[in-house]
Design a protein around this motif. Structure first.
Motif, PDB file in Angstrom:
ATOM      1  N   TYR A 161       1.130  -1.271   0.070  1.00 36.67           N
ATOM      2  CA  TYR A 161       0.164   0.093  -0.028  1.00 36.67           C
ATOM      3  C   TYR A 161       0.990   1.407  -0.093  1.00 36.67           C
ATOM      4  O   TYR A 161       0.499   2.244  -0.797  1.00 36.67           O
ATOM      5  CB  TYR A 161      -0.921   0.009   1.335  1.00 36.67           C
ATOM      6  CG  TYR A 161      -1.818   1.288   1.423  1.00 36.67           C
ATOM      7  CD1 TYR A 161      -2.892   1.144   0.684  1.00 36.67           C
ATOM      8  CD2 TYR A 161      -1.325   2.000   2.252  1.00 36.67           C
ATOM      9  CE1 TYR A 161      -3.961   2.262   0.747  1.00 36.67           C
ATOM     10  CE2 TYR A 161      -2.298   3.362   2.170  1.00 36.67           C
ATOM     11  CZ  TYR A 161      -3.611   3.336   1.610  1.00 36.67           C
ATOM     12  OH  TYR A 161      -4.311   4.606   1.491  1.00 36.67           O
ATOM     13  N   LYS A 162       1.982   1.153   0.651  1.00 38.70           N
ATOM     14  CA  LYS A 162       2.753   2.478   0.871  1.00 38.70           C
ATOM     15  C   LYS A 162       3.492   2.396  -0.345  1.00 38.70           C
ATOM     16  O   LYS A 162       3.866   3.840  -0.844  1.00 38.70           O
ATOM     17  CB  LYS A 162       3.815   2.062   1.873  1.00 38.70           C
ATOM     18  CG  LYS A 162       3.668   2.972   2.984  1.00 38.70           C
ATOM     19  CD  LYS A 162       4.681   3.309   4.186  1.00 38.70           C
ATOM     20  CE  LYS A 162       4.841   4.751   4.311  1.00 38.70           C
ATOM     21  NZ  LYS A 162       5.511   4.981   5.565  1.00 38.70           N
ATOM     22  N   TYR A 163       3.878   1.601  -1.154  1.00 32.69           N
ATOM     23  CA  TYR A 163       4.628   1.803  -2.119  1.00 32.69           C
ATOM     24  C   TYR A 163       3.644   2.162  -3.527  1.00 32.69           C
ATOM     25  O   TYR A 163       4.113   2.881  -4.169  1.00 32.69           O
ATOM     26  CB  TYR A 163       4.910   0.314  -2.736  1.00 32.69           C
ATOM     27  CG  TYR A 163       6.668   0.121  -2.423  1.00 32.69           C
ATOM     28  CD1 TYR A 163       6.864   0.217  -1.018  1.00 32.69           C
ATOM     29  CD2 TYR A 163       7.571   0.474  -3.487  1.00 32.69           C
ATOM     30  CE1 TYR A 163       8.394   0.034  -0.703  1.00 32.69           C
ATOM     31  CE2 TYR A 163       9.030   0.430  -3.015  1.00 32.69           C
ATOM     32  CZ  TYR A 163       9.466   0.248  -1.582  1.00 32.69           C
ATOM     33  OH  TYR A 163      10.633   0.254  -1.217  1.00 32.69           O
ATOM     34  N   TYR A 164       2.707   1.565  -3.278  1.00 30.31           N
ATOM     35  CA  TYR A 164       1.672   2.079  -4.531  1.00 30.31           C
ATOM     36  C   TYR A 164       0.903   3.183  -4.252  1.00 30.31           C
ATOM     37  O   TYR A 164       0.579   4.028  -5.253  1.00 30.31           O
ATOM     38  CB  TYR A 164       0.698   0.859  -4.965  1.00 30.31           C
ATOM     39  CG  TYR A 164       1.393  -0.257  -5.457  1.00 30.31           C
ATOM     40  CD1 TYR A 164       1.770  -0.038  -6.864  1.00 30.31           C
ATOM     41  CD2 TYR A 164       1.664  -1.384  -4.993  1.00 30.31           C
ATOM     42  CE1 TYR A 164       2.617  -1.121  -7.574  1.00 30.31           C
ATOM     43  CE2 TYR A 164       2.560  -2.443  -5.492  1.00 30.31           C
ATOM     44  CZ  TYR A 164       2.856  -2.420  -6.911  1.00 30.31           C
ATOM     45  OH  TYR A 164       3.477  -3.354  -7.515  1.00 30.31           O
ATOM     46  N   TYR A 165       0.674   3.444  -3.074  1.00 30.89           N
ATOM     47  CA  TYR A 165      -0.087   4.851  -2.944  1.00 30.89           C
ATOM     48  C   TYR A 165       0.752   5.444  -1.756  1.00 30.89           C
ATOM     49  O   TYR A 165       0.268   5.656  -0.555  1.00 30.89           O
ATOM     50  CB  TYR A 165      -1.377   4.584  -2.055  1.00 30.89           C
ATOM     51  CG  TYR A 165      -2.365   3.945  -3.141  1.00 30.89           C
ATOM     52  CD1 TYR A 165      -3.004   4.409  -4.303  1.00 30.89           C
ATOM     53  CD2 TYR A 165      -2.648   2.735  -3.018  1.00 30.89           C
ATOM     54  CE1 TYR A 165      -3.487   3.830  -5.350  1.00 30.89           C
ATOM     55  CE2 TYR A 165      -3.490   1.973  -4.030  1.00 30.89           C
ATOM     56  CZ  TYR A 165      -3.919   2.334  -5.207  1.00 30.89           C
ATOM     57  OH  TYR A 165      -4.740   2.043  -5.982  1.00 30.89           O
ATOM     58  N   LYS A 188      -3.689  11.306  -2.002  1.00 29.47           N
ATOM     59  CA  LYS A 188      -4.021  11.928  -3.412  1.00 29.47           C
ATOM     60  C   LYS A 188      -3.875  10.903  -4.445  1.00 29.47           C
ATOM     61  O   LYS A 188      -4.629  10.825  -5.302  1.00 29.47           O
ATOM     62  CB  LYS A 188      -3.120  12.853  -3.493  1.00 29.47           C
ATOM     63  CG  LYS A 188      -1.590  12.750  -4.035  1.00 29.47           C
ATOM     64  CD  LYS A 188      -1.053  14.307  -4.276  1.00 29.47           C
ATOM     65  CE  LYS A 188       0.381  14.096  -4.527  1.00 29.47           C
ATOM     66  NZ  LYS A 188       1.109  14.894  -4.464  1.00 29.47           N
ATOM     67  N   TYR A 189      -2.995   9.746  -4.315  1.00 27.80           N
ATOM     68  CA  TYR A 189      -2.882   8.784  -5.093  1.00 27.80           C
ATOM     69  C   TYR A 189      -4.006   7.910  -5.245  1.00 27.80           C
ATOM     70  O   TYR A 189      -4.484   7.434  -6.349  1.00 27.80           O
ATOM     71  CB  TYR A 189      -1.607   7.966  -4.981  1.00 27.80           C
ATOM     72  CG  TYR A 189      -0.269   8.823  -5.426  1.00 27.80           C
ATOM     73  CD1 TYR A 189      -0.003   8.966  -6.658  1.00 27.80           C
ATOM     74  CD2 TYR A 189       0.313   9.283  -4.292  1.00 27.80           C
ATOM     75  CE1 TYR A 189       1.222   9.455  -6.854  1.00 27.80           C
ATOM     76  CE2 TYR A 189       1.682   9.975  -4.813  1.00 27.80           C
ATOM     77  CZ  TYR A 189       1.925  10.118  -5.785  1.00 27.80           C
ATOM     78  OH  TYR A 189       3.107  10.876  -6.097  1.00 27.80           O
ATOM     79  N   ILE A 190      -4.868   7.691  -4.141  1.00 28.00           N
ATOM     80  CA  ILE A 190      -6.079   6.683  -4.301  1.00 28.00           C
ATOM     81  C   ILE A 190      -7.143   7.844  -4.832  1.00 28.00           C
ATOM     82  O   ILE A 190      -7.802   7.348  -5.761  1.00 28.00           O
ATOM     83  CB  ILE A 190      -6.483   6.456  -3.020  1.00 28.00           C
ATOM     84  CG1 ILE A 190      -5.362   5.995  -2.091  1.00 28.00           C
ATOM     85  CG2 ILE A 190      -7.802   5.545  -2.778  1.00 28.00           C
ATOM     86  CD1 ILE A 190      -5.791   5.689  -0.577  1.00 28.00           C
ATOM     87  N   PHE A 191      -6.934   9.062  -4.648  1.00 26.45           N
ATOM     88  CA  PHE A 191      -8.131   9.798  -5.370  1.00 26.45           C
ATOM     89  C   PHE A 191      -7.721   9.907  -6.791  1.00 26.45           C
ATOM     90  O   PHE A 191      -8.753   9.602  -7.753  1.00 26.45           O
ATOM     91  CB  PHE A 191      -8.172  11.318  -4.739  1.00 26.45           C
ATOM     92  CG  PHE A 191      -8.937  12.280  -5.303  1.00 26.45           C
ATOM     93  CD1 PHE A 191     -10.231  12.190  -5.409  1.00 26.45           C
ATOM     94  CD2 PHE A 191      -8.278  13.231  -6.437  1.00 26.45           C
ATOM     95  CE1 PHE A 191     -11.186  13.113  -5.727  1.00 26.45           C
ATOM     96  CE2 PHE A 191      -9.083  14.267  -6.755  1.00 26.45           C
ATOM     97  CZ  PHE A 191     -10.664  14.195  -6.459  1.00 26.45           C
ATOM     98  N   ILE A 192      -6.676  10.092  -7.330  1.00 25.61           N
ATOM     99  CA  ILE A 192      -6.176  10.005  -8.700  1.00 25.61           C
ATOM    100  C   ILE A 192      -6.614   8.709  -9.434  1.00 25.61           C
ATOM    101  O   ILE A 192      -7.237   8.836 -10.400  1.00 25.61           O
ATOM    102  CB  ILE A 192      -4.675  10.428  -8.833  1.00 25.61           C
ATOM    103  CG1 ILE A 192      -4.256  11.870  -8.423  1.00 25.61           C
ATOM    104  CG2 ILE A 192      -4.292   9.958 -10.336  1.00 25.61           C
ATOM    105  CD1 ILE A 192      -2.761  12.035  -8.245  1.00 25.61           C
ATOM    106  N   ASN A 193      -6.251   7.846  -8.763  1.00 27.94           N
ATOM    107  CA  ASN A 193      -6.794   6.360  -9.428  1.00 27.94           C
ATOM    108  C   ASN A 193      -8.368   6.242  -9.345  1.00 27.94           C
ATOM    109  O   ASN A 193      -8.649   5.847 -10.424  1.00 27.94           O
ATOM    110  CB  ASN A 193      -6.254   5.285  -8.265  1.00 27.94           C
ATOM    111  CG  ASN A 193      -6.190   3.881  -8.992  1.00 27.94           C
ATOM    112  OD1 ASN A 193      -6.454   3.806 -10.079  1.00 27.94           O
ATOM    113  ND2 ASN A 193      -5.489   2.992  -8.189  1.00 27.94           N
ATOM    114  N   LEU A 194      -8.978   6.660  -8.565  1.00 30.00           N
ATOM    115  CA  LEU A 194     -10.528   6.607  -8.578  1.00 30.00           C
ATOM    116  C   LEU A 194     -10.972   7.363  -9.776  1.00 30.00           C
ATOM    117  O   LEU A 194     -11.649   7.295 -10.642  1.00 30.00           O
ATOM    118  CB  LEU A 194     -11.125   6.834  -7.249  1.00 30.00           C
ATOM    119  CG  LEU A 194     -11.307   5.874  -6.321  1.00 30.00           C
ATOM    120  CD1 LEU A 194     -11.717   6.419  -5.266  1.00 30.00           C
ATOM    121  CD2 LEU A 194     -12.258   4.771  -6.860  1.00 30.00           C
ATOM    122  N   VAL A 195     -10.408   8.886  -9.953  1.00 31.50           N
ATOM    123  CA  VAL A 195     -10.655   9.867 -11.025  1.00 31.50           C
ATOM    124  C   VAL A 195     -10.495   9.034 -12.384  1.00 31.50           C
ATOM    125  O   VAL A 195     -11.241   9.093 -13.185  1.00 31.50           O
ATOM    126  CB  VAL A 195      -9.924  10.971 -10.861  1.00 31.50           C
ATOM    127  CG1 VAL A 195     -10.225  12.023 -11.968  1.00 31.50           C
ATOM    128  CG2 VAL A 195     -10.109  11.834  -9.556  1.00 31.50           C
TER     129      VAL A 195
END
Lengths: 270, 213
Positions: A13-17, A21-28
């Motif tokens: 999780y720490k590596y990919y996010y 904000k990266y979770i948000f970007i992924n969802l968008v």
């Protein structure tokens, strides 16, 4: 095992996010893809006879093709990617010491990432159901998610088989990604596989796990599954699960031992 | 040789690359030694004499093609590479991860309290690994090498890059708390009291010869 999974999940999780904000970007990004699929399906609505087999709209057809092959493709690619990451970070040796630690780590790393993707898939399907014209019932969505989980072992087995090839050749991650993309297209993700020549369609339909998972998913979504079909695909899935898991693990163990014998490490072009 | 099940035993052991081919190559001459349980052994040798390869073979990270190598320990291996942990995790996260890999229940607070004697440990604990200095990385690596559950600790030039203050503090911890571990250390020279020979237990020295030496 749960403690270990938690540790590996947190690391992945720490590596990919690295930031929230990266979770948000992924969802968008996912939502944007959804919009593109919707507009594409409206622009290129296929002749109905091609889809009559499935009894679903082109948008539903496309969405299943696009979204429901992500987890299988990732499961196939992640063991190699995780292995390469361990090697690049200089921690491969630490995982090679001790019985089965590396294998366990690769499986749990893959499952950690799959778990994140699974949540994203569930959100995307729910959004498409609630706000777009996805023709699948809530029970259908639940069934699709369940099918995704049931197929993980097949693709994990294929993932370990790919990893064995990668260890043997000391390269090939790009090839594995390309092979996965080709199989995605051949599975009929974007258009019905019946458009292929009959012999090819027949072969893919019976022997490509990508085709099998898509066919089951679409028939469940369109309520067109017959008992015979379900039995056929379930038996094939069980056979493939046993075959690929055994073949994958056996090849991986053999090639890891060869890797140890050579003692030369990996040199990656970064 | 008489040996108990916890001894490390090598009898004419030799690594052979490309065995029975034109490129056949032996990094070191056949090795024989016996290391008793809870003893300390220094393997010394010049650059290229095969110290790391021998240590990797004892750790089962590579194979021995000739002779015999017997050891029944769980191994903790510290290589001489500068980077051996995850760059994006802090020292503490790395310690938790690597100890958790094999030893799922460990007392985190006890470990932190023990290693706080080492001056640079606290800073290393809360710094991302890629931002740690070479010495800080080494301290974290040594912490994991000793705190992990293995009873045989293999250290490839372990104090390289450490200043004397940190090194002495680490040796002090090992002297106090890890007398139950069997240790093999590689070094280029015979250890002296002022460098890495300050362990409070007797040690033996094995000089490794490269094939051309």
């Amino acid at each position: 095992m749960i403690t270990l999974f938690k540790l590996i999940f947190l690391k992945e999780y720490k590596y990919y996010y690295p930031e929230k904000k990266y979770i948000f970007i992924n969802l968008v990004t996912e939502l944007f893809s959804l919009l593109v699929l919707m507009m594409m399906s409206q622009a290129f609505e296929l002749k109905t006879q091609f889809l009559s087999e499935y009894d679903i709209s082109y948008f539903t057809f496309l969405l299943i093709g696009e979204e429901c092959l992500k987890i299988p493709s990732l499961t196939l690619m992640l063991p190699t990617r995780s292995f390469k990451q361990l090697s690049i970070e200089g921690v491969l040796d630490r995982h090679l010491i001790g019985k089965n630690i590396l294998r366990k780590t690769l499986i749990l790393s893959t499952l950690s990432f799959v778990m994140i993707e699974f949540v994203i898939l569930a959100i995307v399907l729910l959004i498409a159901k609630l706000f777009m014209s996805l023709q699948i019932s809530f029970l259908g969505i639940f069934s699709i998610l369940l099918i995704q989980l049931l197929f993980i072992p097949i693709f994990l087995g294929l993932g370990f088989l790919s990893l064995a090839i990668f260890i043997k050749l000391r390269r090939g991650e790009g090839f594995i990604t390309k092979a996965s993309s080709v199989l995605t297209v051949l599975s009929g993700a974007y258009f019905p596989a019946t458009l292929f020549p009959e012999f090819m369609y027949g072969f893919l339909n019976n022997f490509s796990p990508y085709n099998i998972i898509l066919n089951i998913t679409r028939s469940v979504a369109g309520h067109t599954s017959t008992t015979i079909n379900l039995l056929k695909y379930s038996s094939l899935s069980i056979v493939f699960t046993i075959l690929f898991v055994l073949l994958g693990i056996f090849s991986y163990e053999k090639l890891i031992n060869e890797y140890k014998r050579k003692n030369t490490g990996f040199n990656f072009l970064l | 040789m008489t040996n108990s099940s916890n001894d490390v035993l090598l009898e004419d052991a030799c690594k052979v690359y490309g065995k029975d081919t034109l490129e056949e190559f032996r990094p070191f001459a056949p090795v024989s030694f016996q290391l008793k349980d809870k003893e300390l052994l220094y393997i010394i040798g010049a650059n290229g004499s095969g110290k790391t390869t021998l240590l990797r073979a004892i750790a089962d990270l590579t194979t021995i093609e000739e002779g015999r190598l017997t050891q029944n320990h769980d191994v903790n291996f510290l290589s001489s590479n500068e980077s051996q942990m995850f760059d994006q995790l802090t020292g503490l996260e790395n310690i938790k991860y690597f100890l958790g890999l094999r030893n799922q229940s460990f007392d985190q607070q006890k470990i932190i309290n023990r290693w706080q004697e080492v001056p640079a440990f606290n800073k290393a604990l809360h710094t991302k690994y890629n931002l740690c200095s070479k010495g800080m990385k080494r301290i974290l690596d040594l912490c994991v090498a000793f705190e992990d559950c293995g009873s045989l600790v293999l250290l490839d030039e372990p104090f390289h890059g450490l200043d004397s203050e940190n090194r002495d503090a680490i040796i002090n911890i090992i002297n106090q708390d890890f007398l139950d571990k069997t240790i093999i250390i590689t070094a280029q020279n015979i250890p002296s009291q002022s460098t890495d020979g300050a362990f409070n237990r007797s040690y033996s020295i094995f000089e490794l010869k490269g094939v051309n030496q």
